[in-house]
Design an enzyme around this catalytic site. Sequence first.
Site, PDB file in Angstrom:
ATOM      1  CB  CYS A 196     -11.057 -33.648 -17.222  1.00  0.00           C
ATOM      2  SG  CYS A 196      -9.985 -33.626 -18.660  1.00  0.00           S
ATOM      3  CE  LYS A 242     -13.358 -28.296 -18.670  1.00  0.00           C
ATOM      4  NZ  LYS A 242     -13.262 -29.138 -19.801  1.00  0.00           N
TER       5      LYS A 242
HETATM    6  N1  SAJ Z   1     -16.950 -42.765 -15.316  1.00  0.00           N
HETATM    7  C1  SAJ Z   1     -17.703 -43.548 -14.436  1.00  0.00           C
HETATM    8  N2  SAJ Z   1     -19.056 -43.634 -14.620  1.00  0.00           N
HETATM    9  C2  SAJ Z   1     -19.678 -42.984 -15.640  1.00  0.00           C
HETATM   10  C3  SAJ Z   1     -18.910 -42.189 -16.530  1.00  0.00           C
HETATM   11  C4  SAJ Z   1     -17.544 -42.097 -16.335  1.00  0.00           C
HETATM   12  O1  SAJ Z   1     -17.176 -44.160 -13.490  1.00  0.00           O
HETATM   13  O2  SAJ Z   1     -20.906 -43.129 -15.743  1.00  0.00           O
HETATM   14  C5  SAJ Z   1     -15.492 -42.643 -15.134  1.00  0.00           C
HETATM   15  C6  SAJ Z   1     -14.682 -43.078 -16.361  1.00  0.00           C
HETATM   16  O3  SAJ Z   1     -14.497 -44.457 -16.403  1.00  0.00           O
HETATM   17  C7  SAJ Z   1     -13.391 -42.300 -16.162  1.00  0.00           C
HETATM   18  C8  SAJ Z   1     -13.875 -41.013 -15.494  1.00  0.00           C
HETATM   19  O4  SAJ Z   1     -15.167 -41.277 -14.995  1.00  0.00           O
HETATM   20  O5  SAJ Z   1     -12.509 -42.952 -15.283  1.00  0.00           O
HETATM   21  C9  SAJ Z   1     -13.914 -39.793 -16.403  1.00  0.00           C
HETATM   22  O6  SAJ Z   1     -14.336 -40.171 -17.700  1.00  0.00           O
HETATM   23  P1  SAJ Z   1     -15.459 -39.402 -18.537  1.00  0.00           P
HETATM   24  O7  SAJ Z   1     -15.650 -40.163 -19.789  1.00  0.00           O
HETATM   25  O8  SAJ Z   1     -16.650 -39.175 -17.713  1.00  0.00           O
HETATM   26  O9  SAJ Z   1     -14.842 -37.953 -18.776  1.00  0.00           O
HETATM   27  P2  SAJ Z   1     -13.403 -37.414 -19.310  1.00  0.00           P
HETATM   28  O10 SAJ Z   1     -12.574 -37.090 -18.105  1.00  0.00           O
HETATM   29  O11 SAJ Z   1     -12.819 -38.276 -20.346  1.00  0.00           O
HETATM   30  O12 SAJ Z   1     -13.879 -36.061 -20.001  1.00  0.00           O
HETATM   31  C10 SAJ Z   1     -14.528 -35.064 -19.220  1.00  0.00           C
HETATM   32  C11 SAJ Z   1     -15.787 -34.600 -19.957  1.00  0.00           C
HETATM   33  N3  SAJ Z   1     -16.610 -33.775 -19.072  1.00  0.00           N
HETATM   34  C12 SAJ Z   1     -17.933 -33.982 -18.920  1.00  0.00           C
HETATM   35  O13 SAJ Z   1     -18.534 -34.884 -19.473  1.00  0.00           O
HETATM   36  C13 SAJ Z   1     -18.659 -33.039 -18.027  1.00  0.00           C
HETATM   37  C14 SAJ Z   1     -15.398 -33.818 -21.216  1.00  0.00           C
HETATM   38  O14 SAJ Z   1     -16.554 -33.288 -21.828  1.00  0.00           O
HETATM   39  C15 SAJ Z   1     -14.430 -32.695 -20.857  1.00  0.00           C
HETATM   40  O15 SAJ Z   1     -14.014 -31.988 -22.017  1.00  0.00           O
HETATM   41  C16 SAJ Z   1     -13.205 -33.314 -20.230  1.00  0.00           C
HETATM   42  O16 SAJ Z   1     -13.623 -33.983 -19.023  1.00  0.00           O
HETATM   43  C17 SAJ Z   1     -12.201 -32.204 -19.917  1.00  0.00           C
HETATM   44  O17 SAJ Z   1     -11.212 -32.082 -20.667  1.00  0.00           O
HETATM   45  O18 SAJ Z   1     -12.425 -31.418 -19.002  1.00  0.00           O
END
Ligand code: SAJ
Length: 415
Positions: A264, A210
């Site tokens: 996360c 995870k």
């Molecule tokens: N972000 C970027 N560039 C990207 C993608 C995201 O800058 O290409 C940023 C987003 O704007 C945000 C941050 O990253 O600020 C995190 O957002 P996210 O959409 O990537 O992820 P979370 O934190 O909402 O959810 C993550 C997910 N993990 C993965 O994709 C590996 C989700 O599946 C998990 O369940 C969740 O963390 C968790 O609860 O751990």
Amino acid sequence: MITNWGELYMINIIGLGYIGLPTALMFAKSGIEVVGTDINKNVVNSLNEGNLTFEEKGLDELFNEAVSNGIEFTTEYRKTDTYIIAVPTPYDKKSNKLDPTYIISAVNSILEICEKGTVLIIESTVSPGTIDMYIRPEIERKGFVIGEDIHLAHAPERIIPGNMINELLRNSRTVGTDNDEIGQKVKELYRNYCEAEVVVTDIRSAEMSKVVENTYRDVNIAFANELAKICRTDNMDVYEIIRIANKHPRVNILQPGPGVGGHCISVDPWFLVGDYPDLTRLILTARKINNSMPSHVLGRIRDVMREHKIKDISKVGIYGLTYKENVDDTRESPTLQLLERMDEHLAFGVKVFDPFVKQRIVDHQFMNFEDFLNEIEILVIMVGHDHIKENMDLLQNKLVLDTKNICVFEKSYKL
Ligand code: SAJ
């Protein structure tokens, strides 16, 4: 419903936040009797009055179905044979280590009432080794024998805010247990709503995988952010370059942005840095790069102000307070970090607007989009909510700094 560990007459889900609530609703919808427990009276009262505590696509309908199936919300723990713990796991910002206080407290409350044979599933994300280090000793100290009196499982969630319901149904998931028999039973339990593969493994592998998943995403985003900075120095288009590179069958670079927020991805890599400080140079550097992005945005705001001879910071409007698009969660949000940096540089007076944030949480926060636009000359897009995509025509006469690459005007400034 009968399970092999006895008659499953009820699941008690502890913690009704972003993970616990949708999970409880899914089980209730599938016909299982569910009691949701949260120590926060306001959360429980609000749910009992029929009001959801956060916004999420499809959650309203799911809530109504679960309520009509008799889901109960309470501040009390219930005697049952299955508990799922979904409480927060903060980390200590000094030591970079996980703070297991909430999980330990939930486990202790369960141990006070549970009977022999209980299955205790931890869904909260924990750093590898947490269950061995903190949870097992707690259970044994109370005189229970693990594997006989209490069956432990770790089933970390993987759902992404903004698409939670769909991902609860369709994401594959991991179940870590001490023996395969219990693993298969917990797998069957999740099969009540989860349509995807459920992988059974040991507890330590479930914990580690995870954290690895979220760390992988953080490192990949850091790579994209570093590319954005390189491209900025020599005026190359980072989005075009990533788009082309990703056509390669073995390249998949994520998107640069104003920073990595949420509870996360911006937290879990720290668990590895805290526990393995000598072995996590790449992971630590990635964290630092992502944390540097709000300062990079501040530099870009200054570039735009300088180019247009705008001296008054109150002419700058920041769009978006949440950590990402179409959610109302502001935890670890890049905008809040940007505002902090601005305060440090005495750049007070910047205007702020977010259609998802209904309470005033920062200074100069507007509740009406048009009033906000009327006050500013430079609009900084920090979050790509659908709302801003649908209102692009209102931005024609603004200078737009678009950190999410959603703006279609040629004249917009990028990261
Ligand atoms: N972000 C970027 N560039 C990207 C993608 C995201 O800058 O290409 C940023 C987003 O704007 C945000 C941050 O990253 O600020 C995190 O957002 P996210 O959409 O990537 O992820 P979370 O934190 O909402 O959810 C993550 C997910 N993990 C993965 O994709 C590996 C989700 O599946 C998990 O369940 C969740 O963390 C968790 O609860 O751990």
